[in-house]
Design a protein around this motif. Structure first.
Motif, PDB file in Angstrom:
ATOM      1  N   SER A 130       7.685   3.784  -0.517  1.00  0.00           N
ATOM      2  CA  SER A 130       7.528   3.752  -1.909  1.00  0.00           C
ATOM      3  C   SER A 130       6.945   2.183  -2.683  1.00  0.00           C
ATOM      4  N   VAL A 131       7.536   1.297  -1.785  1.00  0.00           N
ATOM      5  CA  VAL A 131       7.194  -0.318  -2.353  1.00  0.00           C
ATOM      6  C   VAL A 131       5.809  -0.427  -2.199  1.00  0.00           C
ATOM      7  N   ASN A 132       5.188   0.086  -1.032  1.00  0.00           N
ATOM      8  CA  ASN A 132       3.586   0.172  -0.928  1.00  0.00           C
ATOM      9  C   ASN A 132       2.929   0.466  -2.067  1.00  0.00           C
ATOM     10  N   TYR A 133       3.387   1.899  -2.219  1.00  0.00           N
ATOM     11  CA  TYR A 133       2.703   2.538  -3.328  1.00  0.00           C
ATOM     12  C   TYR A 133       3.004   1.950  -4.543  1.00  0.00           C
ATOM     13  N   ASN A 134       3.967   1.488  -5.080  1.00  0.00           N
ATOM     14  CA  ASN A 134       4.639   0.754  -6.258  1.00  0.00           C
ATOM     15  C   ASN A 134       3.243  -0.367  -6.533  1.00  0.00           C
ATOM     16  N   CYS A 135       3.468  -1.158  -5.620  1.00  0.00           N
ATOM     17  CA  CYS A 135       2.340  -2.402  -5.863  1.00  0.00           C
ATOM     18  C   CYS A 135       0.990  -2.235  -5.752  1.00  0.00           C
ATOM     19  N   TRP A 136       0.500  -1.269  -4.944  1.00  0.00           N
ATOM     20  CA  TRP A 136      -0.678  -0.802  -4.848  1.00  0.00           C
ATOM     21  C   TRP A 136      -1.310  -0.203  -6.114  1.00  0.00           C
ATOM     22  N   THR A 187       2.051  -6.357   1.518  1.00  0.00           N
ATOM     23  CA  THR A 187       2.808  -5.070   1.186  1.00  0.00           C
ATOM     24  C   THR A 187       1.530  -4.197   0.424  1.00  0.00           C
ATOM     25  N   VAL A 188       0.977  -4.918  -0.554  1.00  0.00           N
ATOM     26  CA  VAL A 188      -0.060  -4.159  -1.653  1.00  0.00           C
ATOM     27  C   VAL A 188      -1.232  -3.420  -0.736  1.00  0.00           C
ATOM     28  N   SER A 189      -1.738  -3.924   0.323  1.00  0.00           N
ATOM     29  CA  SER A 189      -2.986  -3.502   0.960  1.00  0.00           C
ATOM     30  C   SER A 189      -2.621  -3.004   2.297  1.00  0.00           C
ATOM     31  N   GLY A 190      -1.466  -3.389   2.861  1.00  0.00           N
ATOM     32  CA  GLY A 190      -1.236  -3.098   4.318  1.00  0.00           C
ATOM     33  C   GLY A 190      -1.617  -1.625   4.850  1.00  0.00           C
ATOM     34  N   PHE A 191      -0.985  -0.672   4.049  1.00  0.00           N
ATOM     35  CA  PHE A 191      -1.180   0.654   4.771  1.00  0.00           C
ATOM     36  C   PHE A 191      -2.436   1.881   4.077  1.00  0.00           C
ATOM     37  N   LEU A 192      -2.408   1.073   2.620  1.00  0.00           N
ATOM     38  CA  LEU A 192      -3.319   1.774   1.386  1.00  0.00           C
ATOM     39  C   LEU A 192      -4.660   1.315   1.595  1.00  0.00           C
ATOM     40  N   GLY A 193      -4.994   0.131   2.308  1.00  0.00           N
ATOM     41  CA  GLY A 193      -6.271  -0.667   1.795  1.00  0.00           C
ATOM     42  C   GLY A 193      -6.196  -1.349   0.597  1.00  0.00           C
ATOM     43  N   SER A 194      -7.170  -2.151   0.291  1.00  0.00           N
ATOM     44  CA  SER A 194      -7.205  -2.816  -1.059  1.00  0.00           C
ATOM     45  C   SER A 194      -7.321  -1.841  -2.190  1.00  0.00           C
TER      46      SER A 194
END
Length: 745
Positions: free
Chosen positions: A655-661, A277-284
């Motif tokens: 938004s959950v991806n962004y929050n965690c990232w 969820t953290v890195s899936g769409f936005l990279g590490s």
């Protein structure tokens, strides 16, 4: 890193010009501080180890990234994982392979499975192989939407040629501009300096401190831990990929769920316990500089928590008739847009009569502003680069034209190695353009794009490769051509969805591939790799990667039942294809209906064109402030293109991806970086690689041992790949009827 270290390095031999007229280094300070000015031309490069490890890494990364690309949390594994992992493998091969020489039959040429210690140049070439495997094949999206969304056949040979030609076209443009963008010392490609630093760090002798760990030991611990843990979010408890507690508290409130949902809303309080969820769409986030994370945070907060709520609750563009956050398209009554009504199924072209009697296309408020912000990002990038970097780019460009000798790195390369003949590039260019025309004109013109569309697309790529290459090589910012290409072909040749996406791919991706090839050439230039070896590795790596991406996609599209069709998938299935879903809806917007009926006078969203002007003007105040207060070093760090693109990953990112990232990025690249810089320098990138690799290995193991055999485990609420915010997708306008949603009066 001190220059004095180089003379103690057994892999390097000092080899620099000594005449008084020559400056024995680079004119760019960052390059002088990072790149070694030494070389040993006798080191073997294209060895047995290079081929075995390089091809293996290329194929594995291509398979992993395409395999996970269709899943709810698409995982991207970068070449950094391979860069770190192949070092001990190369050393093991050097230790155990026989060093006996073998003669090629009928020739005097000999080779050895083990030509000596595993060296830096082999490592670089293996990483170039891995780069080819880690870069996605954009054309696979076309194949996916044809087979899984439009449910139409496509000839497998046409699909295969599409993947190969779109990836290979970039070689031609790279060859045309190689002397200018690679050999010029003023085209310094800042992103390459990170990998140069990592290569030098990995090849220095590392002594384990008392009570500490070497990088390899730390990597293995992270890898095993990530591998063992990922069975939980991937198989046993998928719901922890998005936890939205606000929805659990207010189970019957649409507004609360719109605010709290991490998958379908604003995501306030939403988080996950899953690295994918953290890195899936936005990279590490561990590989993103701290200042960029802050700019992204500002843009994300401004869009998701200020702009979108104001626009939605003031009912801008009739926003309450549709979900708050969706990448789908809708009719005027809030229902899912029936594309079959406006698309002639026989000719697969726009049906004007059906459209006139049906509905305009409508977007969720977030999706609409996502396009507006993409317009702003494009124009802001142009003005930002002109204002902040225009003078230096112009000076560097003039210096590049005047400088015929180059810096020390160029002189070493010219002295020690033969250049790649230009006719190699031109031959590939002519062959690939011919195959591209055949791909689009042949096979019953399944891709709808005529030959003139192919030639126009490649002309756009040729036109933009040099200016965008200069911008990327000097500022590390690469403006995309995807929106512009969609816009151009959408106006010229409307009503044909596959022609639109094929034109976009040939125009945008061939330019992007050229930039990638040139960047890799510059990395080889800095690391003193023979140019012909670089060319061969890039060529073979691209062919292998494209083939594996295509084969993996074709296999999944023909073997996973209802892949990408979320409504028909069984509970717990991860094959939701969020990225391809966005690509499909973009093909409807730009291809079927066309930009004139979306963002032109015949559409609902013509006001979004103001974002071009807003974006172009936005960097001006920042530039003025930076000139007024030159001592305030933080002002130039305000990057308006990055701020506009802050929420640019939504959709498909949520938004959950962004929050965690953002949380992970701020913690490691701001807090840890400042307080424990030594630890960060040694372990940050290794941590990222270990987490990615562990998730990838467990995801593949779980699929082939359990999910491939339809063994989905115990049925319970935690098995759903959802955040249990069912009402978040509901419209709130009076009288709108949507399945499983209350109707407001």
């Amino acid at each position: 890193m001190e220059r004095s270290e180089d003379k103690h390095d057994p892999e390097k031999v000092l080899n620099v010009p000594t005449t008084d007229e020559e400056i024995n280094d680079s004119p760019i300070e960052e390059v002088r501080l990072t790149v070694s000015i030494t070389d040993n031309p006798n080191l073997p490069c294209l060895t047995f180890r290079t081929w075995v490890l390089g091809i293996t890494c290329c194929a594995i990364l291509a398979f992993i990234n395409q395999f996970f690309g269709y899943r709810q949390n698409a995982l991207y594994v970068s070449s950094v994982s391979a860069q770190i992992l192949v070092l001990p493998m190369g050393k093991l091969m050097a230790a155990f392979l026989p060093n006996k020489s073998y003669r090629f039959p009928g020739t005097k040429q000999t080779f050895s499975l083990n030509p000596g210690p595993f060296n830096l140049k082999e490592h670089v070439l293996i990483t170039i192989f891995a780069n080819s495997g880690s870069n996605s094949v954009y054309a696979v999206n076309i194949i996916t939407i044809v087979k899984a969304f439009y449910l139409r056949p496509i000839h497998p040979l046409a699909a295969m040629l599409l993947t190969q030609t779109t990836q290979m076209l970039g070689y031609g443009w790279a060859g045309v501009f190689r002397k200018f963008l690679v050999e010029s010392p003023y085209m310094w490609w800042p992103s390459n300096l990170v990998q140069v630093s990592l290569f030098r760090a990995l090849h220095e002798n590392e002594i384990r401190s008392k009570g500490g760990l070497t990088r390899l030991q730390f990597f293995l611990i992270v890898l095993v831990s990530s591998f063992a843990y990922y069975i939980v979010p991937n198989y046993l408890f998928p719901s922890i990929t998005a936890l939205s507690f606000v929805c659990w508290i207010w189970k019957d409130s649409i507004t609360a769920q719109q605010i709290g949902s991490g998958l379908k809303g604003l995501g306030i309080g939403a988080f996950a316990l899953d690295w994918a969820t953290v890195s899936g769409f936005l990279g590490s986030p561990l590989a993103t500089p701290g200042f960029a994370i802050i700019n992204i945070l500002v843009g994300y907060v401004a869009v998701v928590y200020i702009l979108i709520p104001i626009a939605y609750w003031t009912n801008m563009f009739q926003a309450k008739t549709f979900p708050l956050f969706s990448s789908h398209v809708f009719n005027d009554k809030g229902g899912t847009y029936d594309v079959s009504v406006v698309l002639n199924q026989t000719t697969f072209e726009f049906n004007q009569q059906g459209y006139d009697g049906y509905s305009r296309i409508n977007l969720s408020i977030l999706f609409a502003f996502a396009y507006g912000l993409s317009f702003a990002t494009l124009s802001a990038t142009i003005s930002h680069v002109l204002l902040f970097h225009g003078r230096s780019i112009w000076q560097q460009t003039k210096s590049s034209l005047k400088d015929k000798s180059g810096d020390v790195h160029t002189r070493i390369m010219r002295k020690n190695y033969d250049a790649v003949p230009q006719w190699w590039f031109y031959t590939i260019l002519v062959i690939v353009i011919g195959l591209a025309v055949l791909t689009c004109e042949g096979f019953g013109r399944q891709l709808q794009l005529p030959y003139w569309g192919v030639l126009m697309a490649v002309s756009l790529a040729l036109l933009f490769t040099l200016p965008i290459g200069v911008i990327t090589a000097t500022t590390n910012q690469q403006p995309g051509l995807n929106v512009i290409t969609e816009l151009i072909i959408g106006y010229i040749y409307p009503g044909k969805p596959l022609a639109n996406v094929a034109f976009k791919t040939y125009g945008y991706i061939s330019m992007s591939q050229a930039i990638m090839f040139l960047s890799d050439f510059k990395l080889g230039h800095y690391m003193k790799i023979p140019p012909k070896s670089m060319f061969i590795v890039q060529l073979v790596g691209t062919v292998i990667a494209s083939s594996v991406y295509f084969a993996t996609a074709w296999w999944l599209l023909t073997s996973v039942k209802y892949i990408c069709q979320q409504a028909n998938l069984p509970v717990g299935s991860p094959w939701t294809c969020p990225g391809d879903d966005v690509f499909y809806n973009a093909s409807i917007i730009w291809g079927v209906v066309g930009p004139r009926r979306m963002f032109g006078p015949l559409g609902n969203y013509y006001k979004m064109n103001y974002f071009f002007l807003i974006g172009f003007l936005a960097p001006v105040p920042v530039w003025i402030l930076s000139r007024m207060f030159p001592r305030q070093k933080w002002i130039p760090l305000i990057n308006m293109p990055i701020i506009f693109a802050g929420a640019g990953g939504m959709p498909p990112a949520r938004s959950v991806n962004y929050n965690c990232w953002l949380a992970v990025g701020i913690f490691f690249n701001l807090v840890i970086y400042r307080k424990f810089k030594g630890w960060w320098a040694r372990h940050n990138y290794v941590l990222s690689a270990g987490l990615d690799a562990g998730v990838a290995f467990m995801g593949i193991l779980t699929y082939f041992t359990l999910q491939f055999k339809d063994i989905d485990g115990v049925q319970w609420w935690g098995l759903e790949v959802d955040d249990h915010c069912a009402l978040a997708k509901c419209p709130t306008a009076p009288g709108i009827e949507v399945k499983n949603c209350p109707v407001f009066k």
